[in-house]
Design a protein around this motif. Structure first.
Motif, PDB file in Angstrom:
ATOM      1  N   UNK A 148       0.856   0.291  -4.594  1.00 50.51           N
ATOM      2  CA  UNK A 148       0.548   1.661  -4.171  1.00 50.51           C
ATOM      3  C   UNK A 148      -0.921   1.775  -3.794  1.00 50.51           C
ATOM      4  N   UNK A 149      -1.788   1.252  -4.646  1.00 47.54           N
ATOM      5  CA  UNK A 149      -3.227   1.337  -4.411  1.00 47.54           C
ATOM      6  C   UNK A 149      -3.608   0.655  -3.105  1.00 47.54           C
ATOM      7  N   UNK A 150      -3.154  -0.582  -2.935  1.00 47.43           N
ATOM      8  CA  UNK A 150      -3.577  -1.366  -1.778  1.00 47.43           C
ATOM      9  C   UNK A 150      -3.068  -0.760  -0.473  1.00 47.43           C
ATOM     10  N   UNK A 151      -1.856  -0.217  -0.474  1.00 47.79           N
ATOM     11  CA  UNK A 151      -1.267   0.276   0.770  1.00 47.79           C
ATOM     12  C   UNK A 151      -1.580   1.743   1.058  1.00 47.79           C
ATOM     13  N   UNK A 152      -1.893   2.538   0.032  1.00 48.43           N
ATOM     14  CA  UNK A 152      -2.046   3.971   0.257  1.00 48.43           C
ATOM     15  C   UNK A 152      -3.473   4.487   0.147  1.00 48.43           C
ATOM     16  N   UNK A 153      -4.336   3.807  -0.584  1.00 46.09           N
ATOM     17  CA  UNK A 153      -5.714   4.285  -0.709  1.00 46.09           C
ATOM     18  C   UNK A 153      -6.438   4.141   0.626  1.00 46.09           C
ATOM     19  N   UNK A 154      -7.296   5.099   0.921  1.00 46.73           N
ATOM     20  CA  UNK A 154      -8.098   4.994   2.142  1.00 46.73           C
ATOM     21  C   UNK A 154      -9.076   3.836   2.058  1.00 46.73           C
TER      22      UNK A 154
ATOM     23  N   UNK B  50      -0.449  -7.300   3.238  1.00 44.31           N
ATOM     24  CA  UNK B  50      -0.694  -7.198   4.673  1.00 44.31           C
ATOM     25  C   UNK B  50      -1.339  -5.847   4.973  1.00 44.31           C
ATOM     26  N   UNK B  51      -2.651  -5.790   4.789  1.00 43.64           N
ATOM     27  CA  UNK B  51      -3.398  -4.549   5.031  1.00 43.64           C
ATOM     28  C   UNK B  51      -4.644  -4.884   5.842  1.00 43.64           C
ATOM     29  N   UNK B  52      -5.192  -3.913   6.561  1.00 39.85           N
ATOM     30  CA  UNK B  52      -6.411  -4.164   7.335  1.00 39.85           C
ATOM     31  C   UNK B  52      -7.562  -4.641   6.446  1.00 39.85           C
ATOM     32  N   UNK B  53      -8.363  -5.536   6.979  1.00 41.57           N
ATOM     33  CA  UNK B  53      -9.462  -6.107   6.203  1.00 41.57           C
ATOM     34  C   UNK B  53     -10.444  -5.045   5.717  1.00 41.57           C
ATOM     35  N   UNK B  54     -10.649  -3.993   6.509  1.00 44.67           N
ATOM     36  CA  UNK B  54     -11.657  -3.006   6.136  1.00 44.67           C
ATOM     37  C   UNK B  54     -11.193  -2.064   5.026  1.00 44.67           C
TER      38      UNK B  54
END
Length: 364
Positions: A123-129, A148-152
């Motif tokens: 949840x944290x990795x995919x939903x936090x800004x 699989x999330x953007x590096x930034x």
């Protein structure tokens, strides 16, 4: 840029203990960068109290007209509160990691709580800004590659460090005897003082010297006291409850050696604990009883901040005590006192808050 951020926390600035002190420090340092911190308190009991904690968080956020929500995973359910509060308020969410969520050295990897922790981590990795983590916690640079999330979205910031202004201006306690101080918690079966106690026994037997004092500030229990008495060193050991941070700083600064106990659990291998930074700020030699292969051991040795004793060999503790009293020359790397400060890490957190509340769009 500036604004108000809602901090979802199980500690308030006015509470006692190290985590409360960190909240107070955060409020003070972020204000210097234009950010006011408002605390949404989420105390125990965590499960049954979750609905009321969420209600309070949302009400506080609305009342204070916050610009962002941030949460810290001590315990990890606070991230769920942070997520839900941010969604109700329609504000960006900054999730901060002080420890890994899904991996923990003191938790059964197959337990239901671990399964829950893994779900919260996703949840944290995919939903936090943004997800920020301090260099020095028990994470590797490759930890987030499984997602699989953007590096930034994942931002590493400098180690927490010590509050330079507080340590530079604090007085020091003057002790007549050679004084060794430990400040902080122990953890059953994981980080405990037994090796140090036996090393202290060996040192006294070897040298016959009892002209020293060892003081423990924190959670001491009957088993530790029994070990002290069995080792016949009770006359040189003092125990105290936790004291407020402003009182422990002069004690640390006045001590001859500061004791760190890191244990040998591999889950602690990458850790540079928050306790370490107060020891660095005190500018006193550090005795680390820890696996010599751990990062904290390498950090101390590379910056000439003290000596390392093997957590599995009390003879190395006795040897280190002998060295400290006889011929140790404390000449630390001066750059460490400028680089590892809370002022520096707070500046980076403020920059992340600026970025998620005032995003810069690519003009190309």
């Amino acid at each position: 840029m500036s604004g108000t951020v809602l901090l979802v926390s199980n500690r308030r600035a006015k509470d006692s203990g190290g985590r409360a002190e960190k909240v107070a420090t955060r409020k003070r340092l972020l204000r210097e960068h234009g950010w006011e911190v408002v605390v949404a308190h989420a105390p125990e009991p965590y499960i049954s109290g979750f609905p009321s904690a969420l209600t309070r968080s949302v009400r506080t956020g609305r009342r204070e007209r916050v610009d962002a929500v941030t949460s810290i995973n001590n315990p990890f359910h606070l991230h769920v509160l942070g997520y839900l509060t941010s969604r109700v308020l329609h504000k960006p969410w900054l999730a901060e990691l002080r420890d890994p969520i899904s991996t923990h050295p003191d938790r059964d990897p197959n337990s239901p709580i671990t399964w829950t922790a893994k779900a919260v981590e996703r949840l944290v990795v995919h939903e936090a800004d943004r997800v920020v983590w301090f260099d020095g916690i028990q994470l590797s640079d490759a930890y987030f590659e499984r997602y699989d999330v953007p590096d930034n979205r994942i931002v590493q910031i400098p180690p927490m460090g010590y509050e330079k202004a507080k340590f530079d201006t604090a007085e020091r306690v003057d002790y007549e005897a050679f004084t060794i101080t430990y400040a902080g918690s122990f953890y059953d079966g994981w980080i405990e003082p037994y090796t140090f106690i036996d090393g202290l026994r060996r040192y006294i037997q070897r040298t016959g010297r009892r002209d020293l004092r060892v003081q423990f500030y924190g959670d001491w229990n009957a088993e530790y006291q029994n070990a002290v008495e069995h080792a016949a060193v009770a006359d040189v050991v003092e125990t105290h409850d936790f004291v407020p941070h402003e009182k422990i700083v002069p004690i640390l600064k006045g001590s001859d050696v500061l004791l760190y106990v890191g244990g040998g659990d591999s889950g602690n291998r990458l850790n540079l604990p928050s306790k370490l930074w107060d020891y660095v700020g005190a500018k006193r030699p550090i005795l680390a009883v820890v696996d010599p292969s751990f990062r904290v051991a390498g950090f101390l040795e590379s910056h000439d901040l003290g000596l390392v004793a093997d957590t599995d060999d009390s003879r190395t503790v006795a040897g280190a005590l002998t060295a400290f009293r006889d011929d140790y020359d404390f000449t630390p790397d001066a750059s460490v006192f400028k680089e590892y400060t809370r002022e520096r890490s707070a500046e980076r957190i403020a920059a992340v808050l600026d970025d998620i509340t005032h995003p810069r769009h690519d003009q190309s």
